[in-house]
Structures are given as C-alpha cells and as structure tokens.
Scaffold this active site. Structure first.
Site, PDB file in Angstrom:
ATOM      1  CG  HIS A  40      -2.057  -0.964   1.093  1.00  0.00           C
ATOM      2  ND1 HIS A  40      -1.912  -2.309   1.364  1.00  0.00           N
ATOM      3  CD2 HIS A  40      -3.345  -0.795   0.724  1.00  0.00           C
ATOM      4  CE1 HIS A  40      -3.070  -2.921   1.170  1.00  0.00           C
ATOM      5  NE2 HIS A  40      -3.953  -2.017   0.775  1.00  0.00           N
ATOM      6  CB  CYS A  83     -12.499  -3.099   5.302  1.00  0.00           C
ATOM      7  SG  CYS A  83     -13.815  -1.889   5.233  1.00  0.00           S
ATOM      8  CG  HIS A  85      -6.535  -6.821   2.049  1.00  0.00           C
ATOM      9  ND1 HIS A  85      -6.350  -6.023   3.160  1.00  0.00           N
ATOM     10  CD2 HIS A  85      -6.540  -5.998   0.986  1.00  0.00           C
ATOM     11  CE1 HIS A  85      -6.235  -4.764   2.776  1.00  0.00           C
ATOM     12  NE2 HIS A  85      -6.341  -4.719   1.457  1.00  0.00           N
ATOM     13  CD  GLU A 133      -9.122  -2.493  -0.742  1.00  0.00           C
ATOM     14  OE1 GLU A 133      -8.251  -2.762   0.104  1.00  0.00           O
ATOM     15  OE2 GLU A 133     -10.324  -2.304  -0.442  1.00  0.00           O
TER      16      GLU A 133
END
Length: 195
Positions: A40, A83, A85, A133
């Site tokens: 990121h 949230c 990944h 994303e």
C-alpha cells in the site's frame, strides 16, 4: 464507547505476515501476491479485498467502526463494520469471518451474503497512500456486541440506517472514501433499502 479486546490473535504476527492477492480489472487473481503493508503506497496495485456491513439482529442497527489512529491506511476515519483482504487461497466468506473475529471479536456472523459482488474503487491519495481494490461487499447479522481489537479499531457504535445516511452526507464527518462510495449502490439493495 469503551474498547475491549478479548481475542487471542497475535496482532504483531498477523500484521507482519499478511499477504494480499493481486487481481485483474475483473477481479481474477493474477497469481501474484504481496505483503499487505508494503503493497500500500502511492502506486498501489489492484488487489482483492472485501467490505462487510454488520447489522444487529434485534433492531437492524448498523455497526460502524473508527479505524485505529496508528493504522497505515486511512487512520482515524469512520467506516463500515469491517474491511480486509483475503489471504491467498482463502474464500471471501472465510476472510470476512476471520477479520470479523480478529478486528471486532465477532467470529459468529449469521446470514453472511454478498450484496455487491463486483464493487471496485480507487481512492485519491490519503497521507500518500492510494487504496485500489476489487472489493465485493457483504452484509451479515450479529446478536452480540463487538469486543474490538485496539490494534484495528479506535471506536465503534451501533447506528440506525437513517443516522448513517446523515453521517455520510455530513461534509465535516471523517468518513472513509469507500463507505461513501459504496452507499450510492447499497441504498437501493436489500437489506439496506428496507431500513
């Protein structure tokens, strides 16, 4: 609201070892992965993620969370419930449940289902970081209060959907880019359209 964490996850290990999955514009994994934190930056590659909105079964109030102030990406902003990944080879549903347990102390979600399977967004830079994303959006219900991990969550509250709408439309509120962006599509979909 007080923040209590009762999980048994080693937060240092999770943060340092988590890998993200890079994908095509259609959300198909490329076969490449990268370390979450190092991946990121201002040129973040498109990668797989998820967002989940957790509703309290008793009154359909929405759990919103404030990201911890020390997080690298979007610290201190208010956003949807959780949230994250998926790990390489992990299903999105399993990733939602894993992160709900890790971030919120809520590993038992009911009625988990995808409401926006093809949601995709790219943020403007925020403190030098761009979020990029392919991010399916889920809804789920919970019967218990969260016990958040302070490494992830700075604060939390249950809000009625009309109050969440007001928060998103308040220009002075510190709300995540994706929460505002997702709302435009979510407000017309069940279960949110009936709240």
């Amino acid at each position: 609201m007080g923040v209590v964490f009762t999980g048994d996850v080693d937060t240092a290990t999770e943060t340092e070892t988590e890998q993200i999955v890079f994908v095509t514009e259609d959300g198909v994994p490329t076969g490449e992965t990268g370390p979450k934190l190092a991946s990121h930056h201002e040129h973040t590659r498109l990668h797989l993620a998820f967002s989940c909105y957790v509703l309290r079964r008793s009154d359909n109030a929405l759990l919103i969370t404030q990201r911890a102030l020390h997080k690298k990406v979007w610290p201190g902003v208010w956003t949807n419930s959780v949230c994250g990944h998926p790990a390489p080879g992990e299903t999105l549903e399993d990733a939602v449940r894993r992160r709900a347990g890790y971030e919120l102390g809520m590993p038992s979600l009911s009625g988990l289902h995808c409401v926006l399977p093809n949601y995709r967004y790219r943020t403007p830079p925020f403190q030098g970081i761009v979020e990029n994303e392919f991010c399916p959006v889920f809804a789920a219900w919970a019967d218990t209060a969260p016990a958040p991990n302070p490494e992830e969550v700075g604060d939390w509250r249950w809000v009625a959907w009309p109050d969440y709408t007001k928060l998103l439309n308040d220009p002075s509120a510190n709300v995540s880019y994706w929460a505002k962006d997702q709302f435009e599509q979510l407000k017309a979909l069940e279960p949110f359209s009936g709240l």
